[in-house]
Enzyme design. Structure first.
Site, PDB file in Angstrom:
ATOM      1  N   ASP A 175      33.775  43.338  36.336  1.00 11.06           N
ATOM      2  CA  ASP A 175      34.653  43.174  37.504  1.00 11.06           C
ATOM      3  C   ASP A 175      34.399  44.298  38.495  1.00 11.06           C
ATOM      4  OD1 ASP A 175      36.578  42.408  39.274  1.00 11.06           O
ATOM      5  OD2 ASP A 175      38.290  42.937  38.014  1.00 11.06           O
ATOM      6  N   ASP A 177      31.836  40.363  45.832  1.00 11.79           N
ATOM      7  CA  ASP A 177      32.537  40.415  44.549  1.00 11.79           C
ATOM      8  C   ASP A 177      31.744  39.679  43.476  1.00 11.79           C
ATOM      9  OD1 ASP A 177      34.730  40.881  42.776  1.00 11.79           O
ATOM     10  OD2 ASP A 177      35.435  38.847  43.141  1.00 11.79           O
TER      11      ASP A 177
END
Length: 489
Positions: A163, A366
């Site tokens: 992440d 992301d």
């Protein structure tokens, strides 16, 4: 003269080897004594040697030589390797989904992730009471790539979600008051000789937004989707790499004993690679990392490299600045100045991609978002350009869950799709058509793999990042893009 060689492998094995011609008149005794430390031993080697002559073998007084060797059985530690190489596995890899099913799951996860990333003001009243969903394959959740490595001495395997939008490294720990199901056993700190609790006065503990002190540092870390983890802040030895092992001591992480929310059944926790001080890349002090996502419809793993990119490309590569958002310090923001579809530079107002003073807007890249989400103003213009340039009938309802799909002609001719270019500051990134177009001849559909955020936020997803080697240079605060065949790196 006899020669004795000692070698230590990892933390447990001692090999004593004898070299030279054995003559029958040499005696050796090996004695191992523990010291005060459980990992340090004194090895006493006693040698009884005599000159080799048949005349004095029975009468010669053997001189005795005693050698004391102190050996540590701590793991072999590379203090700061130049690079650490890891393999990323997509969460849906090898699970038997069709391309259509994969795309449907990506769309579902993107909606969940984009909502979670920018949830600022509304938080669950009791995140730890959120029902735990084990992820049985029927419903896709907002997780994308998993990475495996080991924690502790001896090593215990963990599988964490990568992440880049968060910082904390954490895994489920024994004893676990509330945990979600997973394939691997919970990490057990009592089985590790290198586990230690972190002081409440440590920099990491004080840098956490929600921490409490009761003889040791406890944390609560929340995510926008309602998931949360609560546990003790600890330090441990991490072992990376499937082929060449790299062992790093004293990595701070969360030992979660109360974990709830949305998790799949084969993950142990989350590996934060954000820009904050508690993320893995910040703790390692490398100042750089890169990844290269292989095709999302394939089965091959994707390389993740922690460290600089000096060994990959000799030629200079163009870079675009990384931007900081004080309200979301973990995220990686970029300055997107425009978009070209086909031969047309779209008339998107420059303000559409600006990061506002209140922390809204801007463009985030992301790893955990599947499909690119464009702000509403930009998406409407991109959608209009594809409709105009493709000149195909729009499909009324699509089983892909995407917003814009076209009906393909029944003929087998290939449809020429317009090119798509992101114009970042100093860098133009032209995407391969497979990074933004999904074509299914069986259903006669061609779809644009992008959606609208419905507001001012924009996220560059991993579908658009396929087969592009992406470098994060945190020291110089810049990012670089190099087209690559990721499964060949």
């Amino acid at each position: 003269m006899a020669k004795f060689t000692f070698m230590v492998f990892n933390s447990l094995s001692l090999i004593w080897s004898y070299t030279g011609q054995r003559r029958g008149d040499e005696l050796a005794y090996l004695n191992i004594d523990p010291t005060i430390s459980p990992n340090i031993y004194i090895i006493s080697l006693s040698l009884f040697l005599s000159p080799y002559t048949k005349q004095n073998m029975k009468t010669y007084s053997y001189p005795k030589f005693v050698v004391h060797i102190i050996i540590s059985f701590l793991p072999l530690v590379i203090s700061k390797p130049s690079n650490i190489y890891l393999d990323l596995m997509h969460v849906d890899s090898g699970r038997g989904f069709t391309k259509l099913e994969l795309l449907q799951r990506m769309t579902f996860r993107t909606n969940a992730r984009s909502t979670a990333l920018f949830t600022k003001t509304v938080k669950p009243t009791n995140p730890l009471s959120t029902p735990i969903h084990p992820g049985n394959g029927d419903v896709p959740y907002d997780r994308e790539y998993l990475v495996s490595f080991s924690i502790g001495t001896p090593p215990q395997s963990v599988m964490l979600t990568l992440d880049t939008g968060s910082d904390l490294i954490w895994t489920q720990c024994v004893p676990c008051i509330q945990c979600f199901e997973k394939g691997l056993p919970f990490y057990n700190p009592s089985n590790s000789s290198t586990f230690a609790y972190l002081s409440c006065l440590s920099d990491l503990c004080t840098s956490l937004s929600m921490a409490a002190c009761h003889q040791q540092c406890f944390y609560l870390y929340e995510y926008g989707d309602g998931s949360a983890t609560l546990g003790s802040v600890s330090t441990e030895t991490f072992t990376f790499g499937s082929k060449s092992k790299v062992v790093i001591p004293d990595i701070s992480f969360g030992c979660g004993f109360l974990n709830g929310g949305v998790f799949v059944s084969n993950e142990s926790g989350i590996l934060g690679l954000g820009r904050g001080p508690i993320s893995l890349i910040s703790q390692l002090g490398f100042g750089a990392f890169s990844y290269c996502f292989t095709s999302l419809f394939g089965s091959k793993s994707s390389p993740l490299v922690l460290g600089p990119a000096t060994n990959f490309y000799n030629n200079s590569i163009k870079s675009t600045p990384l931007i900081r958002n004080p309200t979301s310090p973990s995220f990686y923001y970029l300055n997107l100045t425009g978009i070209t579809v086909g031969k047309s530079l779209l008339h998107i107002p420059p303000s559409s991609f600006e990061l506002h003073d209140n922390g809204t807007g801007g463009v985030v890249i992301d790893s955990g978002t599947a499909i690119t989400v464009l702000n509403d103003a930009a998406y409407k213009l991109v959608r209009k350009a594809f409709i105009h340039q493709l000149n195909l009938p729009i499909a009324n309802e699509s089983i892909t869950y995407l917003d814009l799909c076209f009906t393909l002609p029944k003929s087998s001719r290939n449809v020429e799709v317009p090119k798509f270019v992101f114009h970042f500051e100093n860098v133009d990134l032209e995407l391969p058509s497979e990074n933004y177009i999904y074509e299914d001849r069986s259903s006669q559909e061609l779809c644009l793999v992008m959606i609208s955020s419905g507001d001012t936020s924009t996220i560059i997803g991993n579908y658009q990042q396929q087969n592009i080697h992406i470098f994060y240079d945190l020291q110089k605060e810049k990012m670089s893009f190099i087209p690559a065949q990721c499964d060949k790196l």
